[in-house]
Motif scaffolding. Structure first.
Motif, PDB file in Angstrom:
ATOM      1  N   LYS A 173       0.685  -1.350  -0.478  1.00  0.00           N
ATOM      2  CA  LYS A 173      -0.050  -0.128   0.094  1.00  0.00           C
ATOM      3  C   LYS A 173       0.540   0.674  -0.329  1.00  0.00           C
ATOM      4  O   LYS A 173       0.703   2.219  -0.958  1.00  0.00           O
ATOM      5  N   THR A 174       1.708   1.297   0.897  1.00  0.00           N
ATOM      6  CA  THR A 174       2.434   2.479   0.927  1.00  0.00           C
ATOM      7  C   THR A 174       3.631   2.585   0.591  1.00  0.00           C
ATOM      8  O   THR A 174       4.173   4.077  -0.593  1.00  0.00           O
ATOM      9  N   ASP A 178      -0.252   3.749  -2.972  1.00  0.00           N
ATOM     10  CA  ASP A 178      -0.065   5.410  -2.230  1.00  0.00           C
ATOM     11  C   ASP A 178       0.742   5.759  -2.877  1.00  0.00           C
ATOM     12  O   ASP A 178       0.181   7.326  -3.786  1.00  0.00           O
ATOM     13  N   LYS A 179       1.668   5.460  -3.368  1.00  0.00           N
ATOM     14  CA  LYS A 179       2.763   6.001  -4.295  1.00  0.00           C
ATOM     15  C   LYS A 179       1.847   6.016  -5.797  1.00  0.00           C
ATOM     16  O   LYS A 179       1.692   7.379  -6.536  1.00  0.00           O
ATOM     17  N   ARG A 181      -1.427   6.096  -6.627  1.00  0.00           N
ATOM     18  CA  ARG A 181      -3.037   7.162  -6.231  1.00  0.00           C
ATOM     19  C   ARG A 181      -2.101   8.968  -6.337  1.00  0.00           C
ATOM     20  O   ARG A 181      -3.140   9.636  -6.820  1.00  0.00           O
ATOM     21  N   GLY A 182      -1.238   8.860  -6.716  1.00  0.00           N
ATOM     22  CA  GLY A 182      -0.191   9.908  -5.797  1.00  0.00           C
ATOM     23  C   GLY A 182       0.563  10.346  -7.239  1.00  0.00           C
ATOM     24  O   GLY A 182       0.990  11.420  -7.295  1.00  0.00           O
TER      25      GLY A 182
END
Length: 216
Positions: A173-174, A178-179, A181-182
Motif C-alpha cells: 500500500k505505502t 499510494d504512490k 494514487r499520487g
C-alpha cells in the motif's frame, strides 16, 4: 496453465485474455501491479507477459520469477511457469538450480531464475532483464524482497509484473498503491474482481463479499 487462456498449435500462439488481463498486457509502465481477487487469473497470466518481454528483448539474458514462499513456488508458481515454457515450448528445467532455460546458440542460454521472497539472499544472484513477482502482498513478504528485485533490474532498468490478492495494508500500500494514487509515472495498479475470470462461481464471490472487509 488455463486451456481457455492459451492455445498453441505448434506454430501459432493464441491468447484469450479477459478485460483485466488485457489492461495489464497493454500497459507500458515499468512497474505493473495486478491487485485483484483470488482465482481471478493473475498467476496464469504472468508467464505470458514474461514471454513477450523476452521476445521484445531478443534472445539471451537472465529473467527473474519470484513468489512469496518456497511452498508457493513449488506448489503453484513453478508449475505455471513449467506448463508454459517447458511443456508448451519445450524449454528445459533444472531442479537443482530452480531455473528454466533454453539454448538459443551453442553454449548461450536464456534463463528464468525461479526464487522465493522468504529467502531474500536468493534474489541477489543475478542481473535480470525483467521480473515477475507473484503473491507479493502476502504477510510474509517484506519490503526488502521488493528492494532486492529492484537491485537486480537496475542495470537493464527492467520492468516488473506483479500479481497478488490484497492481504494487508503494508508496504504494497505505502510503496506501490499510494504512490500510484499520487501520480508516480512508473507505476500502474490494475484491479479487478475474481468474477472477471469466467470460471469463478458468482455464489462464492457473494459469500466472500458478505464475510470479508470491503478493502479486501
Amino acid at each position: 496453465m488455463d486451456k481457455n487462456l492459451v492455445y498453441f498449435d505448434g506454430k501459432k500462439l493464441s491468447l484469450s485474455l479477459h478485460a483485466g488481463q488485457t489492461q495489464a498486457w497493454d500497459s507500458e509502465k515499468r512497474f505493473i501491479f495486478i491487485i485483484a481477487g483470488t482465482q481471478s487469473g493473475k498467476t496464469s497470466f504472468l508467464p505470458l507477459w514474461l514471454d513477450r518481454e523476452m521476445r521484445r528483448s531478443g534472445d539471451g539474458g537472465e529473467w527473474l520469477a519470484c513468489t512469496s514462499t518456497y511452498d508457493l513456488l513449488k506448489m503453484k508458481f513453478l508449475p505455471e511457469l513449467q506448463n508454459y515454457f517447458v511443456h508448451l515450448f519445450k524449454w528445459e528445467f533444472s531442479a537443482s538450480e530452480k531455473t528454466i532455460f533454453k539454448e538459443y546458440k551453442p553454449r548461450m542460454f536464456t534463463r528464468i531464475i525461479c526464487r522465493s521472497a522468504d529467502a531474500e539472499g536468493g534474489l541477489e544472484s543475478a542481473s535480470a532483464k525483467a521480473a515477475l513477482f507473484d503473491e507479493c502482498g502476502q504477510d510474509s513478504v517484506k519490503v526488502g524482497a521488493w528492494e532486492a528485485i529492484l537491485r537486480r533490474l537496475s542495470i537493464s532498468q527492467g520492468r516488473v509484473l506483479a500479481g497478488t490478492t490484497p492481504y494487508n495494508l503494508g508496504w504494497l500500500k505505502t510503496q506501490i498503491f499510494d504512490k500510484w494514487r499520487g501520480g508516480d509515472p512508473d507505476i500502474q495498479v490494475i484491479q479487478f474482481k475474481s468474477t472477471m475470470n469466467p470460471s469463478f462461481p458468482i455464489a462464492e464471490y457473494e459469500r466472500a463479499r458478505r464475510t470479508m472487509p470491503d478493502w479486501r
